[in-house]
Design a protein around this motif. Structure first.
Motif, PDB file in Angstrom:
ATOM      1  N   HIS A 128     -28.270 -20.740   8.084  1.00 13.66           N
ATOM      2  CA  HIS A 128     -27.353 -21.875   8.265  1.00 13.66           C
ATOM      3  C   HIS A 128     -25.911 -21.389   8.411  1.00 13.66           C
ATOM      4  CE1 HIS A 128     -25.235 -25.644   7.564  1.00 13.66           C
ATOM      5  NE2 HIS A 128     -24.621 -25.079   6.533  1.00 13.66           N
ATOM      6  N   LEU A 129     -25.510 -20.444   7.559  1.00 15.60           N
ATOM      7  CA  LEU A 129     -24.137 -19.941   7.614  1.00 15.60           C
ATOM      8  C   LEU A 129     -23.887 -19.136   8.892  1.00 15.60           C
ATOM      9  CD1 LEU A 129     -23.635 -18.872   3.883  1.00 15.60           C
ATOM     10  CD2 LEU A 129     -22.713 -20.895   5.034  1.00 15.60           C
ATOM     11  N   ARG A 130     -24.902 -18.431   9.381  1.00 18.43           N
ATOM     12  CA  ARG A 130     -24.735 -17.708  10.654  1.00 18.43           C
ATOM     13  C   ARG A 130     -24.431 -18.684  11.783  1.00 18.43           C
ATOM     14  NH1 ARG A 130     -29.754 -15.199   9.119  1.00 18.43           N
ATOM     15  NH2 ARG A 130     -29.309 -13.293   7.928  1.00 18.43           N
ATOM     16  N   THR A 131     -25.198 -19.744  11.839  1.00 19.31           N
ATOM     17  CA  THR A 131     -24.986 -20.736  12.893  1.00 19.31           C
ATOM     18  C   THR A 131     -23.630 -21.423  12.731  1.00 19.31           C
ATOM     19  OG1 THR A 131     -27.379 -21.113  13.050  1.00 19.31           O
ATOM     20  CG2 THR A 131     -25.942 -22.815  13.957  1.00 19.31           C
ATOM     21  N   LEU A 132     -23.270 -21.708  11.491  1.00 17.02           N
ATOM     22  CA  LEU A 132     -22.025 -22.423  11.225  1.00 17.02           C
ATOM     23  C   LEU A 132     -20.798 -21.604  11.600  1.00 17.02           C
ATOM     24  CD1 LEU A 132     -20.751 -24.983   9.932  1.00 17.02           C
ATOM     25  CD2 LEU A 132     -20.819 -23.771   7.736  1.00 17.02           C
TER      26      LEU A 132
END
Length: 451
Positions: A128-132
């Motif tokens: 999730h943090l990679r995409t964000l």
């Protein structure tokens, strides 16, 4: 948290003054186990700013030499987390997210950003943090293929890989039927024994083996008002195997195949030990198992660079493989330590390197061969311990006790180390002697007695 952000900014300023502004970023989130080695091979290029985020509890176990591999080491309070080991989709560390955001704010990092974790509860959150925040690697839209058991099964049906016959227990089933009606549906479509497990769980928490209609009805009554979705599967016939691999650009750089004496979940359901024996290339099953592993890699392509392993059942009568699970993380058992002891290969270190540049592995087929064991705790007060060396083993035997005489134990609820009584690694250059010692432990070893 402001103190940690200030520490980060100071480290960035120091790095700028020393080697210039980095155009690449690597953030490694490590909240659980300490490092196996001093990371002697780990060298990051000057244009990469490397940040290590660890838990407060783990910080004291990180050596000066290990910290110096990173430009900055930050700490978070592991206790401040939303977590549910039956549903990892709910796990989220707000402090980790805050620090990741702060690192991204330091510079554009036009050369690329890497966010790495090797811990199962963190895989979904980091995706999730990679995409964000624009990190490379496994993204939120694909992470389900590696952490969601239902998504894995759906993907298998699309690509033609066999999985267990199953039904689901989700909110949908609960709204369309009564608990009694759904129980009858299961009895109509599935055959006992049944194996139930959370869709988003980890470490075998919540796993149960149901052997009768009465046990099924009791389990359904217990779960009907719970939120976690479950898979209800027919128990698979065959031998269970785990294949540990190291992948780079979808190519296998390293692979070891192990036969599991008992299904892994039996650690929880039947309080049986995890017993794994390495299968050499000369074994008649080796080629078929590894051909199946290559099929899985092709079906899951692209595989994130680094550690990857699969669990499967092999039915020797049908010569058929049934996939249980795929994982892109550090194995939770003794394999990393066993490999380090046997070959001085630190898989965690190699994983970090593989996300920076190409790596090389020693793929020699010579020994030492390895086997390892994890014995579960059992309810009661420990009255005596038996040392594994008392059985006159011929292999190098490395053991670690987690209990003492007088301890009051509970039955295991998962595969985590706190549910373990003793772990054992066997190493031997002579495979036949290793097998002999393995069989001795499987058949004769009882690590402790309770009263």
């Amino acid at each position: 948290m402001n103190e940690q952000v200030n520490r980060l900014k100071k480290a960035w300023q120091t790095a700028e003054e020393t080697v210039g502004a980095a155009d690449k970023l690597l953030v490694y989130v490590k909240l659980g186990k300490p490092f196996l080695s001093q990371l002697e091979l780990l060298r990051f290029p000057d244009n990469l700013f490397a940040v290590l985020i660890v838990s407060t509890k783990l910080l004291g176990k990180i050596s000066k030499e290990q910290m110096e591999k990173f430009a900055c080491t930050l700490q978070v309070d592991k206790g401040k987390v939303k977590k549910n080991w039956r549903n990892l989709s709910d796990v989220y560390y707000d402090d980790v997210a805050t620090l990741v955001e702060a690192t991204c704010a330091l510079a554009p990092f036009q050369g690329g950003k890497q966010l790495i974790t090797l811990e199962e509860p963190l895989v979904r959150m980091c995706a999730h943090l990679r995409t964000l925040w624009g990190f490379m690697g496994l993204q939120e839209d694909r992470v389900g293929l590696f952490v969601d058991k239902l998504a894995m099964n759906h993907h298998c049906s699309v690509v033609g890989l066999k999985t267990a016959t199953k039904m689901l227990l989700t909110k949908k089933e609960k709204t369309q039927r009564t608990v009694e009606q759904y129980g009858e549906d299961i009895l109509t479509h599935l055959t006992f024994p049944l194996y139930v497990k959370p869709q988003h769980g980890c470490a075998s928490v919540g796993h149960q083996l149901l052997s009768s209609p009465g046990q099924l009805r009791q389990w359904l009554q217990t779960q009907w008002n719970q939120m976690e979705p479950y898979l209800i599967e027919e128990k698979i016939v065959g031998e269970e195997f785990t294949i540990y691999m190291f992948i780079q650009e979808d190519k296998i750089l390293h692979s070891k195949t192990f036969k599991n004496e008992y299904p892994i979940g039996s650690f929880v359901t039947d309080r049986l030990p995890v017993c794994k024996l390495e299968i050499p290339e000369q074994d008649g099953r080796y080629d078929m198992l590894n051909a199946f592993a290559r099929r899985v890699i092709a079906a899951w392509s692209p595989i994130p660079n680094g550690l990857f392993f699969i669990q499967l059942f092999f039915n020797p009568e049908k010569e058929e493989c049934v996939l249980i699970e795929v994982c892109c993380r550090l194995p939770g058992g003794k394999y990393p330590e066993a490999l380090f002891r046997a070959k001085r290969i630190d898989l965690e270190e190699m994983h970090l390197l593989a996300n920076v540049h190409a790596v090389n592995f020693d793929n020699s087929t010579s020994g030492p061969f390895m086997a390892f064991f994890r014995y579960p705790r059992k309810a009661g007060r420990v009255s005596s311990l038996q040392q594994p060396e008392s059985l006159d083993l011929r292999s190098c035997c490395l053991s670690r006790w987690r209990i003492s005489i007088g301890d009051i134990l509970e039955n295991p609820k998962g595969l985590a180390g706190r549910h373990e009584a003793i772990s054992i690694i066997l190493l031997n250059e002579d495979y036949e002697k290793l097998v002999g010692d393995y069989n001795v432990l499987v058949s004769r070893y009882s690590p402790f007695l309770t009263e």
